[in-house]
Design a protein around this motif. Sequence first.
Motif, PDB file in Angstrom:
ATOM      1  N   LEU A  29       0.856  -1.183   0.000  1.00 59.74           N
ATOM      2  CA  LEU A  29       0.000   0.000   0.000  1.00 59.74           C
ATOM      3  C   LEU A  29       0.891   1.232   0.000  1.00 59.74           C
ATOM      4  O   LEU A  29       1.823   1.335   0.796  1.00 59.74           O
ATOM      5  CB  LEU A  29      -0.902   0.007   1.238  1.00 59.74           C
ATOM      6  N   LYS A  30       0.610   2.167  -0.881  1.00 59.50           N
ATOM      7  CA  LYS A  30       1.442   3.367  -0.991  1.00 59.50           C
ATOM      8  C   LYS A  30       1.329   4.267   0.238  1.00 59.50           C
ATOM      9  O   LYS A  30       2.301   4.810   0.707  1.00 59.50           O
ATOM     10  CB  LYS A  30       1.061   4.164  -2.252  1.00 59.50           C
ATOM     11  N   LYS A  31       0.107   4.415   0.748  1.00 59.33           N
ATOM     12  CA  LYS A  31      -0.119   5.265   1.928  1.00 59.33           C
ATOM     13  C   LYS A  31      -0.998   4.499   2.917  1.00 59.33           C
ATOM     14  O   LYS A  31      -2.186   4.778   3.056  1.00 59.33           O
ATOM     15  CB  LYS A  31      -0.811   6.554   1.518  1.00 59.33           C
ATOM     16  N   PRO A  32      -0.441   3.536   3.628  1.00 54.40           N
ATOM     17  CA  PRO A  32      -1.261   2.705   4.522  1.00 54.40           C
ATOM     18  C   PRO A  32      -2.015   3.501   5.582  1.00 54.40           C
ATOM     19  O   PRO A  32      -3.088   3.094   6.012  1.00 54.40           O
ATOM     20  CB  PRO A  32      -0.266   1.739   5.153  1.00 54.40           C
ATOM     21  N   GLN A  33      -1.476   4.650   5.972  1.00 59.88           N
ATOM     22  CA  GLN A  33      -2.149   5.467   6.983  1.00 59.88           C
ATOM     23  C   GLN A  33      -3.478   6.019   6.480  1.00 59.88           C
ATOM     24  O   GLN A  33      -4.297   6.479   7.272  1.00 59.88           O
ATOM     25  CB  GLN A  33      -1.236   6.611   7.453  1.00 59.88           C
ATOM     26  N   ASP A  34      -3.723   5.943   5.191  1.00 62.59           N
ATOM     27  CA  ASP A  34      -4.970   6.442   4.613  1.00 62.59           C
ATOM     28  C   ASP A  34      -6.082   5.387   4.587  1.00 62.59           C
ATOM     29  O   ASP A  34      -7.169   5.672   4.108  1.00 62.59           O
ATOM     30  CB  ASP A  34      -4.741   6.940   3.179  1.00 62.59           C
ATOM     31  N   TYR A  35      -5.798   4.202   5.096  1.00 64.55           N
ATOM     32  CA  TYR A  35      -6.762   3.098   5.021  1.00 64.55           C
ATOM     33  C   TYR A  35      -7.328   2.760   6.391  1.00 64.55           C
ATOM     34  O   TYR A  35      -6.615   2.795   7.394  1.00 64.55           O
ATOM     35  CB  TYR A  35      -6.100   1.834   4.476  1.00 64.55           C
ATOM     36  N   LEU A  36      -8.586   2.411   6.397  1.00 64.98           N
ATOM     37  CA  LEU A  36      -9.241   1.824   7.562  1.00 64.98           C
ATOM     38  C   LEU A  36      -9.591   0.396   7.169  1.00 64.98           C
ATOM     39  O   LEU A  36     -10.252   0.167   6.153  1.00 64.98           O
ATOM     40  CB  LEU A  36     -10.521   2.586   7.935  1.00 64.98           C
ATOM     41  N   SER A  37      -9.128  -0.561   7.944  1.00 64.83           N
ATOM     42  CA  SER A  37      -9.348  -1.973   7.623  1.00 64.83           C
ATOM     43  C   SER A  37     -10.242  -2.623   8.660  1.00 64.83           C
ATOM     44  O   SER A  37      -9.963  -2.559   9.856  1.00 64.83           O
ATOM     45  CB  SER A  37      -8.004  -2.710   7.588  1.00 64.83           C
ATOM     46  N   LEU A  38     -11.323  -3.240   8.199  1.00 64.86           N
ATOM     47  CA  LEU A  38     -12.181  -4.027   9.071  1.00 64.86           C
ATOM     48  C   LEU A  38     -11.788  -5.482   8.864  1.00 64.86           C
ATOM     49  O   LEU A  38     -11.893  -6.004   7.752  1.00 64.86           O
ATOM     50  CB  LEU A  38     -13.656  -3.839   8.711  1.00 64.86           C
ATOM     51  N   ILE A  39     -11.320  -6.130   9.924  1.00 70.29           N
ATOM     52  CA  ILE A  39     -10.819  -7.498   9.820  1.00 70.29           C
ATOM     53  C   ILE A  39     -11.680  -8.403  10.698  1.00 70.29           C
ATOM     54  O   ILE A  39     -11.729  -8.243  11.920  1.00 70.29           O
ATOM     55  CB  ILE A  39      -9.353  -7.614  10.299  1.00 70.29           C
ATOM     56  N   SER A  40     -12.344  -9.339  10.056  1.00 71.77           N
ATOM     57  CA  SER A  40     -13.143 -10.331  10.792  1.00 71.77           C
ATOM     58  C   SER A  40     -12.225 -11.453  11.232  1.00 71.77           C
ATOM     59  O   SER A  40     -11.606 -12.122  10.405  1.00 71.77           O
ATOM     60  CB  SER A  40     -14.251 -10.884   9.901  1.00 71.77           C
ATOM     61  N   LEU A  41     -12.125 -11.658  12.526  1.00 74.89           N
ATOM     62  CA  LEU A  41     -11.190 -12.644  13.054  1.00 74.89           C
ATOM     63  C   LEU A  41     -11.661 -14.084  12.877  1.00 74.89           C
ATOM     64  O   LEU A  41     -10.890 -15.013  13.121  1.00 74.89           O
ATOM     65  CB  LEU A  41     -10.906 -12.345  14.522  1.00 74.89           C
ATOM     66  N   LEU A  52      -4.188  -9.386   8.767  1.00 73.69           N
ATOM     67  CA  LEU A  52      -3.660  -8.459   9.776  1.00 73.69           C
ATOM     68  C   LEU A  52      -2.201  -8.113   9.485  1.00 73.69           C
ATOM     69  O   LEU A  52      -1.806  -6.954   9.597  1.00 73.69           O
ATOM     70  CB  LEU A  52      -3.790  -9.069  11.168  1.00 73.69           C
ATOM     71  N   ASP A  53      -1.415  -9.109   9.101  1.00 70.86           N
ATOM     72  CA  ASP A  53       0.000  -8.863   8.806  1.00 70.86           C
ATOM     73  C   ASP A  53       0.151  -7.917   7.616  1.00 70.86           C
ATOM     74  O   ASP A  53       0.956  -6.982   7.657  1.00 70.86           O
ATOM     75  CB  ASP A  53       0.729 -10.175   8.512  1.00 70.86           C
ATOM     76  N   PHE A  54      -0.622  -8.151   6.556  1.00 66.69           N
ATOM     77  CA  PHE A  54      -0.514  -7.326   5.358  1.00 66.69           C
ATOM     78  C   PHE A  54      -0.960  -5.886   5.619  1.00 66.69           C
ATOM     79  O   PHE A  54      -0.365  -4.938   5.119  1.00 66.69           O
ATOM     80  CB  PHE A  54      -1.333  -7.920   4.214  1.00 66.69           C
ATOM     81  N   LEU A  55      -2.003  -5.730   6.433  1.00 64.97           N
ATOM     82  CA  LEU A  55      -2.583  -4.410   6.681  1.00 64.97           C
ATOM     83  C   LEU A  55      -2.117  -3.784   7.987  1.00 64.97           C
ATOM     84  O   LEU A  55      -2.716  -2.842   8.481  1.00 64.97           O
ATOM     85  CB  LEU A  55      -4.111  -4.526   6.654  1.00 64.97           C
ATOM     86  N   LYS A  56      -1.022  -4.273   8.529  1.00 65.82           N
ATOM     87  CA  LYS A  56      -0.557  -3.862   9.860  1.00 65.82           C
ATOM     88  C   LYS A  56      -0.328  -2.357  10.024  1.00 65.82           C
ATOM     89  O   LYS A  56      -0.431  -1.834  11.114  1.00 65.82           O
ATOM     90  CB  LYS A  56       0.702  -4.631  10.246  1.00 65.82           C
ATOM     91  N   ASP A  57      -0.025  -1.669   8.943  1.00 71.06           N
ATOM     92  CA  ASP A  57       0.236  -0.232   9.036  1.00 71.06           C
ATOM     93  C   ASP A  57      -0.996   0.627   8.787  1.00 71.06           C
ATOM     94  O   ASP A  57      -0.905   1.854   8.763  1.00 71.06           O
ATOM     95  CB  ASP A  57       1.348   0.154   8.053  1.00 71.06           C
ATOM     96  N   THR A  58      -2.142  -0.014   8.604  1.00 75.24           N
ATOM     97  CA  THR A  58      -3.397   0.722   8.451  1.00 75.24           C
ATOM     98  C   THR A  58      -4.069   0.833   9.808  1.00 75.24           C
ATOM     99  O   THR A  58      -3.661   0.177  10.769  1.00 75.24           O
ATOM    100  CB  THR A  58      -4.355   0.005   7.471  1.00 75.24           C
ATOM    101  N   LYS A  59      -5.092   1.647   9.903  1.00 73.61           N
ATOM    102  CA  LYS A  59      -5.929   1.655  11.116  1.00 73.61           C
ATOM    103  C   LYS A  59      -6.805   0.426  11.021  1.00 73.61           C
ATOM    104  O   LYS A  59      -7.484   0.215  10.021  1.00 73.61           O
ATOM    105  CB  LYS A  59      -6.782   2.912  11.180  1.00 73.61           C
ATOM    106  N   ILE A  60      -6.774  -0.412  12.036  1.00 71.48           N
ATOM    107  CA  ILE A  60      -7.478  -1.694  11.997  1.00 71.48           C
ATOM    108  C   ILE A  60      -8.588  -1.739  13.032  1.00 71.48           C
ATOM    109  O   ILE A  60      -8.389  -1.387  14.195  1.00 71.48           O
ATOM    110  CB  ILE A  60      -6.505  -2.864  12.235  1.00 71.48           C
TER     111      ILE A  60
END
Length: 86
Positions: A29-41, A52-60
């Motif tokens: 992701l070019k700007k991970p801080q610009d993403y909100l990720s909803l992760i169903s566990l 979770l590992d891939f999107l770790k730098d986004t807001k989760i």
Amino acid sequence: WHKVSGLDREMYVCPEFMVQLEKMLVKDLKKPQDYLSLISLKDEVLEPQQTLDFLKDTKIVKIPDGDHRITDFAPHVEEIMSYLAG
């Protein structure tokens, strides 16, 4: 033919689909801080830890009992709207 998770139907999947999917694969992701990720566990399609590992730098937002379709979306609307309002 493969059963569609959570639905009473099947979908045709051919080898060419894999080639198409690989072309669309996002490697970073070019700007991970610009993403909100909803992760169903308890996602039954995607591996939650890999997601979770891939999107770790986004807001989760972790959804403990969520499924792949995020059927319990409603409790998260306020947080999503707040994020979008930025």
